[in-house]
Design a protein around this motif. Structure first.
Motif, PDB file in Angstrom:
ATOM      1  N   VAL A   1       0.839  -1.203   0.000  1.00 51.68           N
ATOM      2  CA  VAL A   1       0.000   0.000   0.000  1.00 51.68           C
ATOM      3  C   VAL A   1       0.878   1.259   0.000  1.00 51.68           C
ATOM      4  CG1 VAL A   1      -1.601   1.355   1.402  1.00 51.68           C
ATOM      5  CG2 VAL A   1      -2.008  -1.082   1.054  1.00 51.68           C
ATOM      6  N   LEU A   2       1.934   1.261   0.800  1.00 54.72           N
ATOM      7  CA  LEU A   2       2.831   2.413   0.831  1.00 54.72           C
ATOM      8  C   LEU A   2       3.541   2.591  -0.504  1.00 54.72           C
ATOM      9  CD1 LEU A   2       4.350   2.032   4.422  1.00 54.72           C
ATOM     10  CD2 LEU A   2       2.699   3.742   3.637  1.00 54.72           C
ATOM     11  N   PHE A   3       3.884   1.482  -1.149  1.00 52.22           N
ATOM     12  CA  PHE A   3       4.521   1.541  -2.470  1.00 52.22           C
ATOM     13  C   PHE A   3       3.548   2.124  -3.492  1.00 52.22           C
ATOM     14  CE2 PHE A   3       5.744  -0.815  -6.469  1.00 52.22           C
ATOM     15  CZ  PHE A   3       6.871  -0.053  -6.730  1.00 52.22           C
ATOM     16  N   GLY A   4       2.299   1.680  -3.450  1.00 52.13           N
ATOM     17  CA  GLY A   4       1.307   2.212  -4.367  1.00 52.13           C
ATOM     18  C   GLY A   4       1.059   3.689  -4.137  1.00 52.13           C
ATOM     19  N   ALA A   5       0.980   4.102  -2.868  1.00 45.79           N
ATOM     20  CA  ALA A   5       0.708   5.503  -2.541  1.00 45.79           C
ATOM     21  C   ALA A   5       1.810   6.425  -3.041  1.00 45.79           C
ATOM     22  CB  ALA A   5       0.545   5.655  -1.032  1.00 45.79           C
ATOM     23  N   ALA A   6       3.038   5.920  -3.110  1.00 47.66           N
ATOM     24  CA  ALA A   6       4.147   6.757  -3.575  1.00 47.66           C
ATOM     25  C   ALA A   6       3.933   7.233  -5.001  1.00 47.66           C
ATOM     26  CB  ALA A   6       5.461   5.981  -3.473  1.00 47.66           C
ATOM     27  N   HIS A   7       3.181   6.481  -5.798  1.00 44.95           N
ATOM     28  CA  HIS A   7       2.966   6.849  -7.195  1.00 44.95           C
ATOM     29  C   HIS A   7       1.961   7.990  -7.362  1.00 44.95           C
ATOM     30  CE1 HIS A   7       4.924   2.938  -7.470  1.00 44.95           C
ATOM     31  NE2 HIS A   7       5.288   3.276  -8.699  1.00 44.95           N
ATOM     32  N   LEU A   8       1.352   8.435  -6.260  1.00 44.50           N
ATOM     33  CA  LEU A   8       0.488   9.607  -6.339  1.00 44.50           C
ATOM     34  C   LEU A   8       1.269  10.849  -6.764  1.00 44.50           C
ATOM     35  CD1 LEU A   8      -1.717   9.104  -3.146  1.00 44.50           C
ATOM     36  CD2 LEU A   8      -2.509   9.024  -5.529  1.00 44.50           C
ATOM     37  N   THR A   9       2.573  10.819  -6.617  1.00 42.63           N
ATOM     38  CA  THR A   9       3.400  11.953  -7.043  1.00 42.63           C
ATOM     39  C   THR A   9       3.302  12.170  -8.549  1.00 42.63           C
ATOM     40  OG1 THR A   9       5.333  10.484  -7.204  1.00 42.63           O
ATOM     41  CG2 THR A   9       5.029  11.688  -5.151  1.00 42.63           C
ATOM     42  N   ASN A  10       2.876  11.150  -9.302  1.00 42.72           N
ATOM     43  CA  ASN A  10       2.741  11.297 -10.753  1.00 42.72           C
ATOM     44  C   ASN A  10       1.552  12.160 -11.150  1.00 42.72           C
ATOM     45  OD1 ASN A  10       5.004   9.740 -11.364  1.00 42.72           O
ATOM     46  ND2 ASN A  10       3.844   7.837 -11.276  1.00 42.72           N
TER      47      ASN A  10
END
Length: 278
Positions: A166-175
């Motif tokens: 989940v934390l890995f997925g959330a990091a892609h919100l920067t895109n």
């Protein structure tokens, strides 16, 4: 201070580690952009993959510093099951990568010439460095911290895999700054399940370089045609993601269940039992 925070509040530490990692990438990008503007650089002629490569080197350095400051830099040298045996554990994503590369080269090649060799090399190096930086952080720092917190019971391993995913997925919100919002949300969803899969492989192998290799190779495969021919940028690719990407959530989570089946838990305990007891 980081050691105490990691021991007393491991989940908060993981969130802070992600914020520091992403912040280092943003700050470097901002400083580099200002410097290029001041130098009068022609942005239309810049090699974006080369710039991203340097940015990912900064991210890898930030993740390594977190490992060092918490006494976990030794994880980078752990052999675990060995690299080649680890690839057998990660055979599912490896087969997927090989198929993606094959299908892209056979069915998606445009009738345009290849980019110059220097541009292709910067693309390959950038994608590989993304694998290094993100695996150092999300598996080496975050997933391992969560496993120490939750323990090597079956429930503990699953919690560590899913939460780190989940934390890995959330990091892609920067895109969101460069791609269409719906495409970014789809990317976050399948990245979360992919992160859980990489965590399961990491826990089963005890070798971080297995997931570094798989991650970098998967990024290369996903952007192969754009990187070789310059037909698509990463932001354009993300913007094109649609609801069909949700199928990959199942595609990635099913092998997680297979890798973490009950009779394979002793392998996780073999590699990580000493860490969780500490």
């Amino acid at each position: 201070m980081l050691k105490r925070l990691r021991a007393a509040h491991p989940i908060l530490y993981c969130i802070l580690a992600e914020v520091l990692f992403l912040g280092s990438l943003f700050l470097f990008s901002l400083v580099l952009t200002v410097a290029l503007v001041a130098a009068g650089a022609d942005f239309s002629g810049l090699d974006e993959y080369l710039l991203s490569l340097v940015q990912e080197l900064v991210g890898a350095g930030a993740a390594w510093l977190l490992l060092r400051r918490t006494g976990r830099q030794g994880l980078l040298g752990r052999r675990g099951s060995g690299f080649w045996n680890g690839l057998l554990v990660g055979m599912y994503p490896l087969a997927f990568i090989c198929y993606s590369i094959y299908s892209a080269l056979i069915f998606e090649r445009p009738d345009t010439p290849l980019l110059p060799a220097g541009r292709i090399l910067s693309f390959l190096a950038c994608m590989a460095m993304v694998g290094v930086a993100e695996e150092f952080l999300f598996r080496g720092v975050i997933a391992e911290t969560l496993l120490e917190h939750f323990g090597t019971s079956r429930a503990g391993v699953w919690k560590a895999c899913l939460l780190s995913g989940v934390l890995f997925g959330a990091a892609h919100l920067t895109n969101l700054s460069s791609s269409a919002p719906f495409g970014v949300l789809m990317q976050c969803a399948f990245s979360a399940s992919l992160g859980a899969l990489f965590a399961a492989i990491y826990f089963r192998t005890g070798n971080l370089w297995v997931t570094v290799f798989l991650h970098g190779a998967m990024d290369i495969a996903s952007m192969l045609i754009g990187g070789l021919y310059g037909t698509t940028t990463l932001s354009e690719s993300v913007s094109g993601y649609d609801a069909s990407m949700l199928l990959t959530v199942v595609v990635y989570l099913l092998p997680v269940a297979f890798l973490l089946r009950k009779k394979k838990l002793p392998e996780v305990q073999l590699y990580w039992g000493a860490y969780t007891q500490k």
